[in-house]
Design a protein around this motif. Sequence first.
Motif, PDB file in Angstrom:
ATOM      1  N   LEU A 162       0.837  -1.203   0.000  1.00  0.00           N
ATOM      2  CA  LEU A 162       0.000   0.000   0.000  1.00  0.00           C
ATOM      3  C   LEU A 162       0.874   1.256   0.000  1.00  0.00           C
ATOM      4  CD1 LEU A 162      -2.648  -1.076   2.677  1.00  0.00           C
ATOM      5  CD2 LEU A 162      -3.067  -0.743   0.239  1.00  0.00           C
ATOM      6  N   ASN A 163       1.937   1.223   0.766  1.00  0.00           N
ATOM      7  CA  ASN A 163       2.861   2.350   0.837  1.00  0.00           C
ATOM      8  C   ASN A 163       3.615   2.510  -0.486  1.00  0.00           C
ATOM      9  OD1 ASN A 163       4.050   4.510   2.200  1.00  0.00           O
ATOM     10  ND2 ASN A 163       5.796   3.256   2.807  1.00  0.00           N
ATOM     11  N   GLN A 164       4.082   1.411  -1.061  1.00  0.00           N
ATOM     12  CA  GLN A 164       4.858   1.435  -2.316  1.00  0.00           C
ATOM     13  C   GLN A 164       4.027   2.017  -3.455  1.00  0.00           C
ATOM     14  OE1 GLN A 164       8.038   0.421  -2.747  1.00  0.00           O
ATOM     15  NE2 GLN A 164       8.111   0.597  -4.953  1.00  0.00           N
ATOM     16  N   HIS A 165       2.743   1.710  -3.481  1.00  0.00           N
ATOM     17  CA  HIS A 165       1.881   2.172  -4.574  1.00  0.00           C
ATOM     18  C   HIS A 165       1.184   3.498  -4.275  1.00  0.00           C
ATOM     19  CE1 HIS A 165       2.388  -1.344  -7.112  1.00  0.00           C
ATOM     20  NE2 HIS A 165       2.456  -2.036  -5.980  1.00  0.00           N
ATOM     21  N   GLY A 166       1.538   4.136  -3.162  1.00  0.00           N
ATOM     22  CA  GLY A 166       1.026   5.469  -2.846  1.00  0.00           C
ATOM     23  C   GLY A 166      -0.401   5.508  -2.345  1.00  0.00           C
ATOM     24  N   ILE A 167      -0.965   4.383  -2.012  1.00  0.00           N
ATOM     25  CA  ILE A 167      -2.359   4.337  -1.581  1.00  0.00           C
ATOM     26  C   ILE A 167      -2.509   4.956  -0.195  1.00  0.00           C
ATOM     27  CG2 ILE A 167      -4.264   2.773  -1.024  1.00  0.00           C
ATOM     28  CD1 ILE A 167      -3.070   0.902  -3.221  1.00  0.00           C
ATOM     29  N   ILE A 168      -1.572   4.681   0.689  1.00  0.00           N
ATOM     30  CA  ILE A 168      -1.640   5.238   2.046  1.00  0.00           C
ATOM     31  C   ILE A 168      -1.506   6.750   2.001  1.00  0.00           C
ATOM     32  CG2 ILE A 168      -0.400   5.376   4.249  1.00  0.00           C
ATOM     33  CD1 ILE A 168      -0.005   2.386   4.061  1.00  0.00           C
ATOM     34  N   THR A 169      -0.547   7.247   1.225  1.00  0.00           N
ATOM     35  CA  THR A 169      -0.348   8.688   1.105  1.00  0.00           C
ATOM     36  C   THR A 169      -1.601   9.367   0.563  1.00  0.00           C
ATOM     37  OG1 THR A 169       1.976   8.235   0.602  1.00  0.00           O
ATOM     38  CG2 THR A 169       1.185  10.448   0.129  1.00  0.00           C
ATOM     39  N   LYS A 170      -2.232   8.732  -0.408  1.00  0.00           N
ATOM     40  CA  LYS A 170      -3.453   9.280  -1.008  1.00  0.00           C
ATOM     41  C   LYS A 170      -4.566   9.430   0.026  1.00  0.00           C
ATOM     42  CE  LYS A 170      -6.999   7.958  -4.337  1.00  0.00           C
ATOM     43  NZ  LYS A 170      -7.417   6.926  -5.303  1.00  0.00           N
ATOM     44  N   TYR A 171      -4.821   8.360   0.793  1.00  0.00           N
ATOM     45  CA  TYR A 171      -5.928   8.391   1.747  1.00  0.00           C
ATOM     46  C   TYR A 171      -5.619   9.212   2.992  1.00  0.00           C
ATOM     47  CZ  TYR A 171      -8.559   5.276  -1.170  1.00  0.00           C
ATOM     48  OH  TYR A 171      -9.260   4.753  -2.227  1.00  0.00           O
ATOM     49  N   VAL A 172      -4.359   9.245   3.409  1.00  0.00           N
ATOM     50  CA  VAL A 172      -3.987  10.113   4.526  1.00  0.00           C
ATOM     51  C   VAL A 172      -4.158  11.572   4.116  1.00  0.00           C
ATOM     52  CG1 VAL A 172      -2.026  10.909   5.924  1.00  0.00           C
ATOM     53  CG2 VAL A 172      -2.478   8.481   5.703  1.00  0.00           C
ATOM     54  N   GLY A 173      -3.777  11.898   2.875  1.00  0.00           N
ATOM     55  CA  GLY A 173      -3.970  13.258   2.359  1.00  0.00           C
ATOM     56  C   GLY A 173      -5.444  13.630   2.303  1.00  0.00           C
ATOM     57  N   MET A 174      -6.287  12.680   1.865  1.00  0.00           N
ATOM     58  CA  MET A 174      -7.722  12.943   1.820  1.00  0.00           C
ATOM     59  C   MET A 174      -8.271  13.169   3.222  1.00  0.00           C
ATOM     60  SD  MET A 174      -8.963  10.196  -1.092  1.00  0.00           S
ATOM     61  CE  MET A 174     -10.637  10.196  -0.532  1.00  0.00           C
ATOM     62  N   ALA A 175      -7.825  12.372   4.186  1.00  0.00           N
ATOM     63  CA  ALA A 175      -8.295  12.528   5.565  1.00  0.00           C
ATOM     64  C   ALA A 175      -7.861  13.873   6.133  1.00  0.00           C
ATOM     65  CB  ALA A 175      -7.762  11.384   6.430  1.00  0.00           C
ATOM     66  N   LYS A 176      -6.627  14.279   5.857  1.00  0.00           N
ATOM     67  CA  LYS A 176      -6.140  15.581   6.333  1.00  0.00           C
ATOM     68  C   LYS A 176      -6.963  16.723   5.748  1.00  0.00           C
ATOM     69  CE  LYS A 176      -1.294  14.483   7.230  1.00  0.00           C
ATOM     70  NZ  LYS A 176       0.093  14.700   6.773  1.00  0.00           N
ATOM     71  N   ARG A 177      -7.274  16.628   4.455  1.00  0.00           N
ATOM     72  CA  ARG A 177      -8.088  17.684   3.820  1.00  0.00           C
ATOM     73  C   ARG A 177      -9.470  17.752   4.456  1.00  0.00           C
ATOM     74  NH1 ARG A 177      -5.367  15.810  -0.690  1.00  0.00           N
ATOM     75  NH2 ARG A 177      -7.056  14.456  -1.366  1.00  0.00           N
ATOM     76  N   GLU A 178     -10.086  16.604   4.713  1.00  0.00           N
ATOM     77  CA  GLU A 178     -11.408  16.585   5.326  1.00  0.00           C
ATOM     78  C   GLU A 178     -11.372  17.147   6.747  1.00  0.00           C
ATOM     79  OE1 GLU A 178     -14.363  15.931   3.931  1.00  0.00           O
ATOM     80  OE2 GLU A 178     -13.234  15.744   2.057  1.00  0.00           O
ATOM     81  N   ILE A 179     -10.346  16.801   7.511  1.00  0.00           N
ATOM     82  CA  ILE A 179     -10.208  17.333   8.868  1.00  0.00           C
ATOM     83  C   ILE A 179     -10.021  18.846   8.830  1.00  0.00           C
ATOM     84  CG2 ILE A 179      -8.684  17.373  10.899  1.00  0.00           C
ATOM     85  CD1 ILE A 179      -8.297  14.342  10.432  1.00  0.00           C
ATOM     86  N   ASN A 180      -9.194  19.322   7.889  1.00  0.00           N
ATOM     87  CA  ASN A 180      -8.994  20.772   7.745  1.00  0.00           C
ATOM     88  C   ASN A 180     -10.292  21.470   7.364  1.00  0.00           C
ATOM     89  OD1 ASN A 180      -6.290  20.745   8.464  1.00  0.00           O
ATOM     90  ND2 ASN A 180      -5.585  20.493   6.357  1.00  0.00           N
TER      91      ASN A 180
END
Length: 191
Positions: A162-180
């Motif tokens: 998941l980390n190698q294919h950028g999936i974690i970064t994608k969803y963590v970024g989405m969660a950060k945007r929603e929290i903001n």
Amino acid sequence: AAETASLEEQLQGWGEVILMTDKVLRWERAWFPLVLMSVVSFSFLMIYYLDPSVLSGVSCFVMFLCLADYLVPALAPRIFGSNKWTTEQQQRFHEICSNLVKSRRRIVGWWKRLFTLKEEKPKMYFMTMLFSLAVVAWIGQQVHNLFLTYLIVSFLLLFPGLNQHGIITKYVGMAKREINKLLKHKEKKNE
């Protein structure tokens, strides 16, 4: 560097197996996650079906580790062919060992920070530990032990891919945007 070299020396007999495991965990082929989850699911279904006692389960697991520790260094060169060890493979093996050393250092660092927090801010430490352990206990009470272990093992085995294919970064970024967004919306409401 010395720790990495020492680890490389200790794991030298496991080199080919570690490289193959690394390829599977990083999903170098599209079907690797399916195979990974099939093996994990089958293993946990067998544990569920056989329903061994804790002592039997631990005993079988340690016996499996002992067999692997004895057989893998002896059989790996015959299966993979140790004469095929290339510079690229050696470099990847070095990177894996270096990452393992870094991970161990991070864990030790977190452990030390926890005890530093205990010494510097005992009340904060106490409240944090109490709350964290209460949440873990509540989750453990709500979810069956074997299923919870299955979820944890599955996540840990899928994490590198998941980390190698950028999936974690994608969803963590989405969660950060929603929290903001929620925080900005709350600030506007308070004004």
